[in-house]
Design a protein around this motif. Structure first.
Motif, mmCIF file in Angstrom:
data_model
loop_
_atom_site.group_PDB
_atom_site.id
_atom_site.type_symbol
_atom_site.label_atom_id
_atom_site.label_comp_id
_atom_site.label_asym_id
_atom_site.label_seq_id
_atom_site.Cartn_x
_atom_site.Cartn_y
_atom_site.Cartn_z
ATOM 1 N N LEU A 17 0.829 -1.213 0.000
ATOM 2 C CA LEU A 17 0.000 0.000 0.000
ATOM 3 C C LEU A 17 0.862 1.261 0.000
ATOM 4 O O LEU A 17 0.508 2.259 -0.636
ATOM 5 C CB LEU A 17 -0.947 0.011 1.200
ATOM 6 N N ALA A 18 1.982 1.225 0.712
ATOM 7 C CA ALA A 18 2.877 2.381 0.710
ATOM 8 C C ALA A 18 3.364 2.678 -0.707
ATOM 9 O O ALA A 18 3.380 3.836 -1.147
ATOM 10 C CB ALA A 18 4.057 2.133 1.645
ATOM 11 N N SER A 31 -1.069 15.222 -4.946
ATOM 12 C CA SER A 31 0.355 15.060 -4.630
ATOM 13 C C SER A 31 0.676 15.234 -3.145
ATOM 14 O O SER A 31 1.726 15.737 -2.779
ATOM 15 C CB SER A 31 1.213 16.013 -5.477
ATOM 16 N N THR A 32 -0.236 14.840 -2.292
ATOM 17 C CA THR A 32 0.014 14.839 -0.856
ATOM 18 C C THR A 32 0.751 13.563 -0.506
ATOM 19 O O THR A 32 0.434 12.489 -1.021
ATOM 20 C CB THR A 32 -1.316 14.888 -0.074
ATOM 21 N N TYR A 33 1.726 13.668 0.363
ATOM 22 C CA TYR A 33 2.479 12.495 0.774
ATOM 23 C C TYR A 33 1.655 11.715 1.796
ATOM 24 O O TYR A 33 1.367 12.197 2.880
ATOM 25 C CB TYR A 33 3.835 12.891 1.369
ATOM 26 N N ILE A 34 1.297 10.495 1.444
ATOM 27 C CA ILE A 34 0.511 9.631 2.318
ATOM 28 C C ILE A 34 1.385 8.439 2.690
ATOM 29 O O ILE A 34 1.870 7.719 1.809
ATOM 30 C CB ILE A 34 -0.773 9.135 1.625
ATOM 31 N N SER A 35 1.591 8.244 3.975
ATOM 32 C CA SER A 35 2.368 7.084 4.413
ATOM 33 C C SER A 35 1.464 6.151 5.209
ATOM 34 O O SER A 35 0.551 6.589 5.899
ATOM 35 C CB SER A 35 3.574 7.507 5.245
ATOM 36 N N SER A 53 -0.852 8.198 7.653
ATOM 37 C CA SER A 53 -0.301 9.467 8.105
ATOM 38 C C SER A 53 -0.296 10.396 6.911
ATOM 39 O O SER A 53 0.283 10.071 5.870
ATOM 40 C CB SER A 53 1.136 9.267 8.578
ATOM 41 N N LEU A 54 -0.946 11.517 7.037
ATOM 42 C CA LEU A 54 -1.053 12.453 5.916
ATOM 43 C C LEU A 54 -0.142 13.646 6.190
ATOM 44 O O LEU A 54 -0.412 14.449 7.077
ATOM 45 C CB LEU A 54 -2.500 12.913 5.767
ATOM 46 N N LEU A 55 0.911 13.741 5.409
ATOM 47 C CA LEU A 55 1.865 14.823 5.585
ATOM 48 C C LEU A 55 1.622 15.902 4.532
ATOM 49 O O LEU A 55 1.145 15.633 3.442
ATOM 50 C CB LEU A 55 3.290 14.290 5.469
ATOM 51 N N LEU A 92 -10.463 -3.123 2.708
ATOM 52 C CA LEU A 92 -9.615 -2.088 3.306
ATOM 53 C C LEU A 92 -10.469 -1.047 4.017
ATOM 54 O O LEU A 92 -11.404 -0.507 3.438
ATOM 55 C CB LEU A 92 -8.775 -1.405 2.223
ATOM 56 N N ILE A 93 -10.129 -0.793 5.260
ATOM 57 C CA ILE A 93 -10.785 0.256 6.037
ATOM 58 C C ILE A 93 -9.698 1.233 6.459
ATOM 59 O O ILE A 93 -8.738 0.842 7.130
ATOM 60 C CB ILE A 93 -11.494 -0.320 7.278
ATOM 61 N N PHE A 94 -9.841 2.489 6.050
ATOM 62 C CA PHE A 94 -8.801 3.482 6.303
ATOM 63 C C PHE A 94 -9.135 4.329 7.525
ATOM 64 O O PHE A 94 -10.275 4.740 7.725
ATOM 65 C CB PHE A 94 -8.631 4.380 5.074
ATOM 66 N N TYR A 95 -8.081 4.580 8.322
ATOM 67 C CA TYR A 95 -8.190 5.440 9.502
ATOM 68 C C TYR A 95 -7.078 6.472 9.445
ATOM 69 O O TYR A 95 -6.012 6.233 8.879
ATOM 70 C CB TYR A 95 -8.033 4.622 10.792
ATOM 71 N N LEU A 96 -7.327 7.591 10.066
ATOM 72 C CA LEU A 96 -6.319 8.647 10.152
ATOM 73 C C LEU A 96 -5.458 8.401 11.378
ATOM 74 O O LEU A 96 -5.972 8.244 12.483
ATOM 75 C CB LEU A 96 -7.012 10.013 10.239
ATOM 76 N N ASP A 97 -4.161 8.340 11.182
ATOM 77 C CA ASP A 97 -3.221 8.130 12.286
ATOM 78 C C ASP A 97 -2.839 9.492 12.842
ATOM 79 O O ASP A 97 -2.172 10.276 12.173
ATOM 80 C CB ASP A 97 -1.987 7.382 11.789
ATOM 81 N N ASP A 98 -3.285 9.779 14.042
ATOM 82 C CA ASP A 98 -3.039 11.095 14.629
ATOM 83 C C ASP A 98 -2.038 11.044 15.779
ATOM 84 O O ASP A 98 -2.058 11.887 16.663
ATOM 85 C CB ASP A 98 -4.352 11.717 15.098
#
Length: 158
Positions: A17-18, A31-35, A53-55, A92-98
């Motif tokens: 996925l990375a 073009s947001t960096y998503i890790s 993680s959305l940088l 796939l279930i996506f969550y925001l890593d805060d």
């Protein structure tokens, strides 16, 4: 606790996925960096909870919704990569890593604390070094002459 099988599968999905977010689908997310910071897989390997993680993105929640809209495309790309290694491609279930935001918040709270400097003469301090100096010295309860006699008796018995 996850089994070895779940851990291996999680690492595989995280790695793939990375790569997908960095190479294949970067055009979908401005073009947001998503890790991918972590993946947890259900025991039957049918569901994968993906923490992102959305940088460089001030609107993290909006971007997460955008990722959720494109879940089908991302899952399809994942399927193309791992189809020969697994039987079922997980949902796939996506969550925001805060965690980074949480760490920054805790750091700010700790830095704002008013902690007085340590005083050596503070009577309420249980770790005060000055009190240790007042302790009596260890007493010698043994008599050296008796110890010498015990050693001689031991040697004679041998």
């Amino acid at each position: 606790m996850d089994s070895k099988r779940q851990q291996k599968f999680s690492r595989l999905i995280q790695k793939e996925l990375a790569e997908i977010f960095q190479r294949e689908c970067s055009h979908l997310f401005q073009s947001t960096y998503i890790s991918v910071s972590g993946v947890r897989v259900s025991p039957d390997l049918g569901v994968a909870k993906v923490h992102l993680s959305l940088l460089l993105s001030p609107q993290g929640r909006d971007l997460l919704k955008e990722v959720q809209v494109h879940t089908k495309t991302i899952r399809h790309e994942l399927a193309k990569r791992i189809k020969n290694q697994v039987r079922v491609i997980p949902e796939l279930i996506f969550y925001l890593d805060d965690t980074a935001e949480y760490a920054a918040k805790m750091d700010k709270i700790i830095s704002e604390l008013d902690i007085p400097a340590e005083s050596k003469e503070d009577p309420s301090n249980p770790f005060n070094r000055a009190e240790e100096e007042d302790l009596p010295e260890e007493e010698d309860f043994g008599n050296e002459e008796e110890e010498d006699e015990d050693e001689e008796d031991f040697r004679r018995r041998r």
